[in-house]
Write a protein that holds these residues in place. Structure first.
Motif, PDB file in Angstrom:
ATOM      1  N   GLU A 132       0.846  -1.201   0.000  1.00  0.00           N
ATOM      2  CA  GLU A 132       0.000   0.000   0.000  1.00  0.00           C
ATOM      3  C   GLU A 132       0.880   1.250   0.000  1.00  0.00           C
ATOM      4  O   GLU A 132       1.182   1.819   1.054  1.00  0.00           O
ATOM      5  N   PRO A 133       1.296   1.712  -1.174  1.00  0.00           N
ATOM      6  CA  PRO A 133       2.207   2.871  -1.248  1.00  0.00           C
ATOM      7  C   PRO A 133       1.668   4.124  -0.558  1.00  0.00           C
ATOM      8  O   PRO A 133       2.439   4.875   0.049  1.00  0.00           O
ATOM      9  N   GLU A 134       0.352   4.345  -0.628  1.00  0.00           N
ATOM     10  CA  GLU A 134      -0.207   5.546   0.001  1.00  0.00           C
ATOM     11  C   GLU A 134      -0.100   5.467   1.523  1.00  0.00           C
ATOM     12  O   GLU A 134       0.201   6.465   2.186  1.00  0.00           O
ATOM     13  N   LEU A 135      -0.348   4.285   2.068  1.00  0.00           N
ATOM     14  CA  LEU A 135      -0.211   4.106   3.516  1.00  0.00           C
ATOM     15  C   LEU A 135       1.240   4.299   3.930  1.00  0.00           C
ATOM     16  O   LEU A 135       1.527   5.000   4.914  1.00  0.00           O
ATOM     17  N   ARG A 136       2.146   3.694   3.194  1.00  0.00           N
ATOM     18  CA  ARG A 136       3.566   3.843   3.520  1.00  0.00           C
ATOM     19  C   ARG A 136       3.992   5.305   3.453  1.00  0.00           C
ATOM     20  O   ARG A 136       4.725   5.797   4.309  1.00  0.00           O
ATOM     21  N   SER A 137       3.510   5.996   2.439  1.00  0.00           N
ATOM     22  CA  SER A 137       3.855   7.406   2.279  1.00  0.00           C
ATOM     23  C   SER A 137       3.366   8.228   3.465  1.00  0.00           C
ATOM     24  O   SER A 137       4.083   9.099   3.975  1.00  0.00           O
ATOM     25  N   ALA A 138       2.157   7.942   3.926  1.00  0.00           N
ATOM     26  CA  ALA A 138       1.614   8.686   5.067  1.00  0.00           C
ATOM     27  C   ALA A 138       2.411   8.407   6.336  1.00  0.00           C
ATOM     28  O   ALA A 138       2.732   9.322   7.103  1.00  0.00           O
ATOM     29  N   ASP A 141       5.916  10.089   6.115  1.00  0.00           N
ATOM     30  CA  ASP A 141       5.956  11.508   5.732  1.00  0.00           C
ATOM     31  C   ASP A 141       6.419  12.355   6.921  1.00  0.00           C
ATOM     32  O   ASP A 141       5.712  12.454   7.927  1.00  0.00           O
ATOM     33  N   LYS A 149      -0.235  10.326  12.641  1.00  0.00           N
ATOM     34  CA  LYS A 149       0.271   8.982  12.348  1.00  0.00           C
ATOM     35  C   LYS A 149      -0.211   7.988  13.403  1.00  0.00           C
ATOM     36  O   LYS A 149      -0.626   6.871  13.082  1.00  0.00           O
TER      37      LYS A 149
END
Length: 269
Positions: A132-138, A141, A149
């Motif tokens: 899940e790239p979006e989850l990892r990015s969040a 970040d 977070k």
């Protein structure tokens, strides 16, 4: 980790094991992570605590003065033991405190009968993040506030995973200590796995074993069984000479009393 640090880490892990039966494991891991955060944040303090030219008792007194009344006596005693020992580098003292914190959480899960869940959940969460790239990015970040977070992690894990999983994942996310999210989760997972795979030996002896004897015995058993072996020493005045060692269903009886019992059984048969 250097050889000196590895030896010191092994020693403080044994001291943690001695505290596990009586410590409040629901808070000990969190307290140790708090101490880790303090040591990481205060570079001067970390250097002072790891200074080989400074007496161990003086370093212990310094950290005791800082922590007394702020964390449990068990946490104070354990961290004081850490700073009394020698470390190859100041950063490895902090790494040792982190390992103890993760181990305390693993012990908590073990006491609750959920150490397998903890190991599995850390692995599965790392795979979720990977997919899940979006989850990892969040979660990685630096501009996203820590409370956001933490709220995200609680929404994902609270009530669905063990409390120790939530704590360990939260620590990796909020305080990565220079690691990627994946490598931090993998490192914590290795510590949990080591605990789950270890063996516990009940050693009965008429007299207490010295620290050197315990270390040698644990090393011999680890070599024989292929896993780390933790020793639970039970003083038993009925043991006459030698040791009686039980690992699971296997008993290694090297006592005189045991050999006499064996002779009696043979004579009676």
């Amino acid at each position: 980790m250097g050889a000196v640090s590895r030896a010191s880490l092994a020693e403080v892990k044994e001291r943690l094991e001695a505290l596990v039966p009586s410590a409040d494991l629901a808070v000990l891991g969190g307290e140790l992570f708090g101490v880790l955060n303090l040591i990481d944040r205060e570079h001067g303090l970390r250097r002072a605590l790891a200074d080989p030219a400074r007496a161990g008792d003086a370093k212990a007194a310094l950290i005791e003065g800082l922590l007394d009344g702020k964390v449990s006596p068990a946490a104070v005693a354990l961290v004081a033991d850490v700073v009394r020992l020698r470390w190859s580098r100041p950063s490895e003292l902090a790494d040792a405190v982190e390992t103890l914190a993760v181990t305390a959480e693993a012990a908590r899960a073990e006491a609750d009968g959920r150490i397998d869940d903890l190991e599995d959940e850390l692995f599965r969460f790392s795979r979720v993040v990977e997919g899940e790239p979006e989850l990892r990015s969040a979660l990685t970040d630096p501009a996203l506030p820590a409370d956001r977070k933490q709220g995200l992690l609680e929404a994902l894990l609270a009530g669905k995973a063990t409390p120790s999983t939530l704590r360990l994942v939260t620590e990796v996310v909020l305080r990565p200590r220079g690691r990627s999210l994946e490598s931090g989760l993998a490192e914590y997972g290795r510590v949990v796995t080591q605990r789950r795979q270890r063996l516990v030996a009940l050693v009965r002896s008429a007299v207490d074993l010295t620290e050197a004897q315990r270390t040698r015995l644990a090393a011999v058993l680890a070599a024989a069984y292929g896993h780390e072996v933790h020793l639970n020493i039970e003083l038993d005045p009925t043991v006459v000479g030698g040791l009686s060692i039980q690992l699971g269903d296997e008993v290694i009886d090297g006592t005189i009393a045991g050999r006499l019992d064996d002779v009696r059984r043979r004579l009676a048969s």
